[in-house]
Write a protein that holds these residues in place. Structure first.
Motif, PDB file in Angstrom:
ATOM      1  N   GLU A   1       1.059  -1.420  -0.065  1.00 23.74           N
ATOM      2  CA  GLU A   1       0.162   0.184   0.169  1.00 23.74           C
ATOM      3  C   GLU A   1       0.737   1.210  -0.065  1.00 23.74           C
ATOM      4  O   GLU A   1       0.174   2.356  -0.396  1.00 23.74           O
ATOM      5  CB  GLU A   1      -1.230  -0.101   1.057  1.00 23.74           C
ATOM      6  N   GLY A   2       2.119   1.047   0.841  1.00 20.54           N
ATOM      7  CA  GLY A   2       3.096   2.545   0.694  1.00 20.54           C
ATOM      8  C   GLY A   2       3.034   2.665  -0.706  1.00 20.54           C
ATOM      9  O   GLY A   2       3.760   4.027  -1.336  1.00 20.54           O
ATOM     10  N   ILE A   3       3.609   1.871  -1.187  1.00 18.38           N
ATOM     11  CA  ILE A   3       4.158   2.006  -2.653  1.00 18.38           C
ATOM     12  C   ILE A   3       3.451   2.541  -3.347  1.00 18.38           C
ATOM     13  O   ILE A   3       3.360   3.711  -4.099  1.00 18.38           O
ATOM     14  CB  ILE A   3       4.798  -0.099  -2.985  1.00 18.38           C
ATOM     15  N   ASP A   4       1.475   2.251  -3.699  1.00 16.70           N
ATOM     16  CA  ASP A   4       1.186   2.504  -4.196  1.00 16.70           C
ATOM     17  C   ASP A   4       0.264   4.131  -4.159  1.00 16.70           C
ATOM     18  O   ASP A   4       0.450   5.161  -4.685  1.00 16.70           O
ATOM     19  CB  ASP A   4      -0.172   1.886  -4.416  1.00 16.70           C
ATOM     20  N   LEU A   5       0.372   4.429  -2.423  1.00 18.73           N
ATOM     21  CA  LEU A   5      -0.185   5.461  -2.189  1.00 18.73           C
ATOM     22  C   LEU A   5       1.675   6.646  -2.347  1.00 18.73           C
ATOM     23  O   LEU A   5       1.283   7.992  -2.635  1.00 18.73           O
ATOM     24  CB  LEU A   5       0.231   6.416  -0.223  1.00 18.73           C
ATOM     25  N   GLN A   6       2.267   5.950  -2.441  1.00 17.90           N
ATOM     26  CA  GLN A   6       3.423   7.838  -2.753  1.00 17.90           C
ATOM     27  C   GLN A   6       4.254   7.733  -4.197  1.00 17.90           C
ATOM     28  O   GLN A   6       4.583   8.397  -4.603  1.00 17.90           O
ATOM     29  CB  GLN A   6       4.803   7.276  -2.119  1.00 17.90           C
ATOM     30  N   SER A   7       3.413   6.304  -4.750  1.00 20.27           N
ATOM     31  CA  SER A   7       3.990   6.545  -6.371  1.00 20.27           C
ATOM     32  C   SER A   7       3.117   7.211  -7.529  1.00 20.27           C
ATOM     33  O   SER A   7       4.275   7.742  -8.157  1.00 20.27           O
ATOM     34  CB  SER A   7       3.079   5.078  -7.211  1.00 20.27           C
ATOM     35  N   THR A   8       2.695   8.165  -7.461  1.00 19.28           N
ATOM     36  CA  THR A   8       1.988   9.478  -7.864  1.00 19.28           C
ATOM     37  C   THR A   8       3.206  10.465  -7.411  1.00 19.28           C
ATOM     38  O   THR A   8       3.599  11.567  -8.538  1.00 19.28           O
ATOM     39  CB  THR A   8       0.314   9.881  -7.573  1.00 19.28           C
ATOM     40  N   GLY A   9       3.742  11.336  -6.579  1.00 22.87           N
ATOM     41  CA  GLY A   9       4.253  11.892  -6.256  1.00 22.87           C
ATOM     42  C   GLY A   9       5.846  11.864  -6.603  1.00 22.87           C
ATOM     43  O   GLY A   9       6.632  12.322  -6.783  1.00 22.87           O
ATOM     44  N   VAL A  10       5.882  10.484  -6.128  1.00 25.79           N
ATOM     45  CA  VAL A  10       8.059   9.894  -7.062  1.00 25.79           C
ATOM     46  C   VAL A  10       7.563  10.212  -8.987  1.00 25.79           C
ATOM     47  O   VAL A  10       8.297  10.858  -9.495  1.00 25.79           O
ATOM     48  CB  VAL A  10       7.662   8.282  -6.550  1.00 25.79           C
ATOM     49  N   ALA A  11       6.508   9.665  -9.285  1.00 25.55           N
ATOM     50  CA  ALA A  11       5.922  10.058 -10.112  1.00 25.55           C
ATOM     51  C   ALA A  11       5.847  10.888 -11.192  1.00 25.55           C
ATOM     52  O   ALA A  11       5.934  11.721 -12.460  1.00 25.55           O
ATOM     53  CB  ALA A  11       5.268   8.994 -11.279  1.00 25.55           C
ATOM     54  N   ALA A  12       5.405  12.572 -10.442  1.00 32.38           N
ATOM     55  CA  ALA A  12       4.932  13.576 -10.737  1.00 32.38           C
ATOM     56  C   ALA A  12       5.798  14.299 -11.546  1.00 32.38           C
ATOM     57  O   ALA A  12       5.418  14.557 -12.670  1.00 32.38           O
ATOM     58  CB  ALA A  12       4.705  14.293  -9.724  1.00 32.38           C
ATOM     59  N   PRO A  13       7.376  14.577 -11.690  1.00 29.46           N
ATOM     60  CA  PRO A  13       8.395  15.395 -12.373  1.00 29.46           C
ATOM     61  C   PRO A  13       7.717  14.714 -13.591  1.00 29.46           C
ATOM     62  O   PRO A  13       7.861  14.944 -14.507  1.00 29.46           O
ATOM     63  CB  PRO A  13       9.216  15.213 -11.595  1.00 29.46           C
ATOM     64  N   ARG A  14       8.235  13.448 -14.068  1.00 30.41           N
ATOM     65  CA  ARG A  14       8.487  12.990 -15.430  1.00 30.41           C
ATOM     66  C   ARG A  14       6.787  12.899 -15.671  1.00 30.41           C
ATOM     67  O   ARG A  14       6.867  12.899 -16.737  1.00 30.41           O
ATOM     68  CB  ARG A  14       8.981  11.981 -14.930  1.00 30.41           C
TER      69      ARG A  14
END
Length: 409
Positions: A30-43
């Motif tokens: 769940e932690g991977i999914d919850l933070q995935s958008t923030g990590v992927a945001a710049p690209r």
């Protein structure tokens, strides 16, 4: 007789460790999914040509799904069981995370994150209930903290995947990982995770008495629980405003300070390392010392970290501030989860915790969206971070009062 007692205690300890280990694993996913958008945001923003305001909408779309997901998942947990609802939720957020990796338009991205949020929202109340009901009430904070430290570890994995992925379209790898992993783990949960014994015993008694869980409003506001419920809700709301603002906007704000994308990814890892330390420390301290002092200390750390983030420009100081912020804000959220579980009896725990998580999710929507609007309006990173300080103070006061009420009663 002594040998029999020792054997029983050993088996009980092994059973608790097994339950907490499996719940921890799901929390990592769940932690991977919850933070995935923030990590992927710049690209992601570059590929789709998204404005700052649109990225705020993308962050908030997943949070919108978390709200009904938590309400429905918590209520269903009291009716059909924690394990069953957890499995349904895992499959849902796995499938829709895979869909996120396939989107080609901004509209599709919003829909995919909204649906992913439904699954993620349904999982958390059941992870909390399963963890808290696996142990005695005296160890509830520790058990929930052990489970919940999987969340920041999952976030650290998401950040690590982001750092290691090369190319502007590599952001999709984060969502492939976040989608495939829960689908692979779901059969293991089905086969090996036992249903909560406390829930099973309660369900058996309710069946014999033809009596189900009480109405939701009675759970939340009946029998003198109204004040504690409202205090827990407000603290959840304010804490998650700060948490999800940091989770979603921290990499972008750090890049705006002149740091590289790699440095931003590394600081995100610092946030999650601090989170693990904070969650475990808070859980143990809440069970062994005066809980109200722990509440004051953890929110004091949040305020100090926000002040540091508002003024720091050096990479070393930013990393330290991010580490402290992770310890404080994620530790506080873990504390609130245990507090919510302690405030409701077994027969109504899913409903009570689900409602608290859902209200908190409103904060998780407001935080990223408000930050996006402030930044789009020309506010500096320091201004946006500083605006979070009074929100953290409100969260501290209401958590302290709710903990005091729980401790007294």
């Amino acid at each position: 007789m002594e040998t029999s007692t020792t054997t029983l205690a050993t088996r009980r300890a092994a059973s608790v460790a097994w339950v907490l280990g499996l719940c921890f694993t799901v929390a990592v996913l769940e932690g991977i999914d919850l933070q995935s958008t923030g990590v992927a945001a710049p690209r992601m923003a570059r590929e789709f040509g998204l404005s700052v305001s649109q990225m705020g909408m993308a962050f908030s779309a997943g949070m919108v799904g978390l709200l009904p997901g938590a309400m429905i998942g918590g209520r269903l947990a009291d009716r059909i069981g924690r394990k069953r609802v957890l499995l349904i939720s895992m499959i849902a957020f796995g499938l829709f995370s895979l869909l996120t990796a396939q989107v080609s338009t901004f509209a599709m991205l919003l829909v995919a994150r909204l649906c992913t949020g439904l699954g993620l929202g349904g999982a958390m109340p059941n992870l909390i209930a399963l963890s808290s009901e696996a142990v005695s009430p005296q160890r509830r904070n520790t058990a929930v903290s052990i489970m919940y430290c999987g969340m920041p570890l999952g976030g650290a994995l998401a950040a690590l995947i982001g750092v290691m992925s090369v190319g502007d379209t590599a952001w999709r790898h984060i969502f492939y990982t976040g989608g495939l992993a829960p689908l692979l783990v779901a059969p293991l949960i089905l086969a090996w995770l036992p249903e909560s014994r406390a829930y099973a015993e309660r369900a058996e008694r309710s069946t014999r008495a033809a009596d189900g869980p009480p109405p939701a409003l009675t759970v939340l506001f009946g029998e003198g629980r109204a004040a504690a419920t409202l205090q827990i809700w407000l603290s959840f709301f304010c804490t998650l405003i700060v948490l999800y603002f940091l989770l979603n906007w921290l990499p972008s704000l750090i890049v705006s300070r002149g740091l590289s994308r790699t440095q931003a990814g590394i600081t995100q890892i610092f946030f999650n390392v601090g989170s693990v330390v904070g969650v475990l420390a808070v859980g143990v301290l809440m069970d062994r010392t005066n809980p109200r002092r722990v509440v004051a200390a953890i929110y004091g750390a949040i305020v100090a970290a926000l002040f540091m983030l508002a003024v720091a420009h050096d990479a070393t100081w930013i990393a330290f501030a991010v580490l402290l912020a992770g310890m404080g804000v994620v530790g506080a959220q873990s504390m609130l989860y245990a507090l919510a579980a302690a405030s409701y009896a077994t027969r109504m725990r899913g409903t009570g915790v689900g409602a608290a998580v859902a209200v908190g999710r409103i904060g998780s929507i407001v935080g990223p969206l408000a930050a996006g609007q402030l930044l789009a309006g020309g506010a500096s990173a320091a201004t946006v971070i500083g605006a979070s300080v009074p929100v953290a103070v409100i969260a501290a006061v209401t958590a302290w009062r709710a903990q005091r009420r729980t401790t007294v009663h």
